[in-house]
Design a protein around this motif. Structure first.
Motif, PDB file in Angstrom:
ATOM      1  N   CYS A  99       0.860   6.554   1.754  1.00  0.00           N
ATOM      2  CA  CYS A  99       0.070   5.335   1.973  1.00  0.00           C
ATOM      3  C   CYS A  99      -1.238   5.476   1.219  1.00  0.00           C
ATOM      4  N   GLU A 136       2.354  -1.504   7.247  1.00  0.00           N
ATOM      5  CA  GLU A 136       2.589  -0.434   6.261  1.00  0.00           C
ATOM      6  C   GLU A 136       3.918   0.271   6.587  1.00  0.00           C
ATOM      7  N   GLY A 151      -2.961   0.094  -3.504  1.00  0.00           N
ATOM      8  CA  GLY A 151      -1.965  -0.974  -3.525  1.00  0.00           C
ATOM      9  C   GLY A 151      -1.064  -0.888  -4.753  1.00  0.00           C
ATOM     10  N   ASP A 164       0.820  -1.217   0.000  1.00  0.00           N
ATOM     11  CA  ASP A 164       0.000   0.000   0.000  1.00  0.00           C
ATOM     12  C   ASP A 164       0.852   1.266   0.000  1.00  0.00           C
ATOM     13  N   GLU A 187      -4.600   3.201  -0.458  1.00  0.00           N
ATOM     14  CA  GLU A 187      -5.310   1.934  -0.316  1.00  0.00           C
ATOM     15  C   GLU A 187      -5.421   1.170  -1.633  1.00  0.00           C
TER      16      GLU A 187
END
Length: 556
Positions: free
Chosen positions: A403, A421, A407, A391, A405
Motif C-alpha cells: 500500500c 484499499e 497511487g 493505492d 500513497e
C-alpha cells in the motif's frame, strides 16, 4: 525367376546351426547335417569326441571333412539372388501412411521427410541415402499430418516459435509479420513447455491418488456401516422377541426405519463412488494422453497439441462424505428392559415417526494436523489486478501487494475497489479443500475470503472484508488479532506471526486461520455453510505489505 524365389524361401535351410549364419564352405557329415567347415572343425577340436552339433550322433572315428561343391554353388546363387532382389514392401493399409511417389496402388511409407514435406516407401526413400544433396534432409517416422507443419500463409516449414504471439512460424513470417517480436527455436520453447507439462502431470497424479484414497475410505466406511446395521438389528431382535405384540410392532417399525436409512445412505454412497470411479478413469485417460504428448520426439506436434492437452481438470463439487455407526439406541434398549408401561412412550420415539430428511450417516475426511497435511491441499493464488484499489501496488507476478500513497493509474473496471484499499484473487474456490499461506508486514491488515457479490464501489463500511454477510476475515490491528463476519467481531489472544495459513474446507463449511512457525497454531475457525465460490482477499493500510507464499510441490 521362379527358381530364385524358391531359393529365397529356402534360405533358412542353408543356415549353420553353430554360427546361425548362412553356410560358408559347407561340409556334410554322415548323419546328413551340414555345417560351415571352420565351425565344425573348431567344435570337434575342442571336444573329446566327435558328434553332430545338431542331432548329437556320435562317430567312433573322426569323419574326413570335404567341402560340398554342389551345396556351395547353391548358396552362392542364393546370396546373389538375395542381394539383387529389392527389400520386401507392404501395400499401405487403412491405418498406414502412403508413399507420395508411388503410382497406382501405393506402398506403405517407412519415413517422412520434413525438408521435402513428403512421405516415402523403402524404394523411393533410397535417393535420400545415396544422393549427397538429399542426405542432410531430416527424416522422421511416417507422419500423416505433414500439411499441419507448413505455414498456412507461405507454405513454408514451421521452424521458429514466436513468444510474442505464442505461435509457430516459418522463416518468411519472421521477416514479414513478426518484426521486433521475441523468437526462439522450437527445441528451446519445448523445454519450457515440457516443465509445465511435468507440473500438470504431477497435479493429475496427485488428484488421482487423492480420489483413489477417497474411494478406498468410502468402501471401508460402507463396510463398517453394514456391520453396524447388522449389529443393531441383532440387538433389537434380542430385545423385542420376548415382548408382547405391541413391542413386536414397534420392533418391526424400528427395523424398517433403520433399513430405510441404510438404503438412502447406500444410494448416496453408490452415487459418490460411481462419480469417483468416473473421475479416476478420466484422470487416468488424461494422464496417458499427456504421457504420450510428453514422450513424442516431434517438437512441433508437441507444441501444437500442448495448449489443448495440458489443462488441469477442474476439482468439481464436494467429494467429502460422512458416516456414523451410532444409531443412538442405547437409551432405547434401556427403556425396553424396563416396565410394560414404557411401551406406549417407546412407540412415540423420534426414530419411529421421523420424516425422512437429510441422511444421518456422514463421514468427513480427517482434519489436517501437521503442516505437511495442510500442504497436501496447497492452492496457488494470484491477485487480480482488475480488483486492486489505486493505492495498492502489485508485483512479483501479482503475488505481492503493498500500500503506497502515491497511487497507481489503473484503468476503470467494474470489479475494482474505488475506496477501500482491498484486492481479491483471481481463483474461485469451491467444492474442495484449499490451503494457502501469506507473509505479512505492517500494523494493520485483513486476510480473508469473499463472495463475488462483495460491493466494490463507494466508501460504505459494508464494502470492507468481514463487514457483511458475504465475507470472512482475520484482522491484525493495534497489536491484536480479531476475526470478523457480518460486522461481528471476536477478539483473539495470540502473539503476532508474520506467516498466516488459511485453510478452507468448502464442503464442510469451515474456514480456519493458523499462525505458522515450527508448529501450526489455530487462531480461529469459522463454521458455516458456503453457498457460492469464494475469492481470497486482502486489505492493507499504508506501508503494509502481504505476499502469497510461493509454495512448491517440494514443500510437501
Amino acid at each position: 525367376m521362379m527358381a530364385e524365389a524358391q531359393l529365397c524361401g529356402l534360405q533358412d535351410e542353408f543356415t549353420c546351426s553353430v554360427c546361425l549364419d548362412t553356410l560358408t564352405d559347407p561340409v556334410s557329415i554322415p548323419c546328413g547335417h551340414n555345417f560351415c567347415l571352420k565351425c565344425l572343425t573348431d567344435c570337434w577340436d575342442q571336444s573329446q569326441e566327435c558328434s553332430c552339433p545338431q542331432c548329437r550322433h556320435t562317430f567312433t572315428t573322426r569323419p574326413e571333412l570335404n567341402r560340398n561343391t554342389l551345396l556351395n554353388e547353391v548358396i552362392k546363387k542364393l546370396k546373389k539372388t538375395t542381394l539383387s532382389s529389392p527389400p520386401p514392401q507392404n501395400y499401405a493399409g487403412p491405418g498406414d501412411v502412403e508413399c507420395d511417389f508411388c503410382t497406382g496402388k501405393k506402398f506403405r511409407a517407412v519415413k517422412s521427410c520434413l525438408t521435402c514435406m513428403a512421405s516415402y516407401c523403402q524404394t523411393h526413400l533410397q535417393p535420400h541415402y545415396e544422393v549427397a544433396a538429399l542426405k542432410h534432409h531430416k527424416l522422421v517416422d511416417p507422419d500423416r499430418n505433414l500439411k499441419e507443419k507448413l505455414c498456412e500463409k507461405h507454405q513454408k516449414s514451421l521452424e521458429i516459435f514466436c513468444k510474442t504471439d505464442d505461435s509457430c512460424i516459418c522463416m518468411m513470417c519472421v521477416v514479414t509479420g513478426h518484426n521486433g517480436h521475441k523468437m526462439v527455436e522450437l527445441e528451446t520453447v519445448r523445454e519450457e513447455k515440457q516443465k509445465q507439462l511435468g507440473v500438470t502431470l504431477s497435479d493429475i497424479k496427485m488428484g488421482l491418488q487423492e480420489r483413489e484414497k477417497t474411494l478406498k475410505e468410502m468402501k471401508r466406511a460402507m463396510d463398517e456401516m453394514k456391520m453396524s446395521v447388522v449389529r443393531e438389528v441383532e440387538e433389537n431382535e434380542k430385545s423385542f422377541t420376548a415382548l408382547i405384540r405391541c413391542i413386536e410392532e414397534a420392533h418391526r417399525t424400528l427395523t424398517e426405519r433403520i433399513r430405510d436409512q441404510e438404503k438412502r445412505e447406500m444410494e448416496k454412497a453408490n452415487g459418490i463412488m460411481e462419480r469417483l470411479e468416473k473421475e479416476i478413469e478420466e484422470l487416468k485417460r488424461g494422464e496417458a494422453e499427456l504421457k504420450d504428448v510428453s514422450e513424442t520426439k516431434d517438437h512441433l506436434h508437441f507444441l501444437q497439441t500442448f495448449s489443448s492437452r495440458c489443462v488441469l481438470p477442474a476439482d468439481g463439487d464436494s467429494l467429502s462424505f460422512t458416516v456414523t455407526a451410532d444409531f443412538s439406541s442405547v437409551d432405547l434398549r434401556k427403556e425396553l428392559s424396563g416396565l410394560t408401561k414404557s411401551l406406549e412412550k417407546i412407540s412415540r420415539w423420534d426414530i419411529m415417526t421421523r420424516t425422512p430428511s437429510a441422511p444421518v450417516f456422514a463421514l468427513q475426511p480427517p482434519e489436517p494436523q501437521s503442516r505437511d497435511d495442510f500442504l497436501k491441499y496447497f492452492c496457488p493464488l494470484t491477485m487480480d489486478i482488475n480488483t486492486a484499489y489505486s493505492d495498492l501496488h502489485l508485483c512479483e507476478g501479482n503475488k505481492k501487494v503493498t500500500c503506497e500513497e502515491t497511487g497507481t493509474e489503473y484503468p476503470d473496471h467494474p470489479d475494482r475497489f474505488d475506496y477501500w484499499e482491498q484486492v481479491l484473487c483471481r481463483e474461485a474456490l469451491t467444492g474442495t479443500r484449499c490451503y494457502w499461506e501469506v507473509e505479512c508486514s505492517g500494523d494493520f491488515m485483513r486476510i480473508g475470503v469473499a463472495y463475488k457479490g462483495l460491493r466494490r464501489k463507494g466508501g460504505g463500511v459494508e464494502c470492507g472484508l468481514g463487514n457483511n454477510d458475504k465475507s470472512w476475515c482475520l484482522r491484525w490491528s493495534h497489536s491484536q488479532y480479531s476475526v470478523w463476519h457480518n460486522k461481528q467481531q471476536t477478539v483473539i489472544s495470540a502473539p503476532y506471526s508474520p506467516t498466516i495459513g488459511v485453510y478452507l474446507d468448502w464442503p464442510a463449511g469451515s474456514l480456519s486461520f493458523y499462525s505458522v512457525s515450527h508448529t501450526m497454531t489455530l487462531l480461529h475457525r469459522f463454521n458455516t455453510s458456503f453457498s457460492e465460490p469464494l475469492y481470497p482477499g486482502f486489505y492493507l493500510d499504508p506501508y503494509s505489505s502481504i505476499t502469497i507464499s510461493p509454495l512448491t510441490p517440494c514443500d510437501h
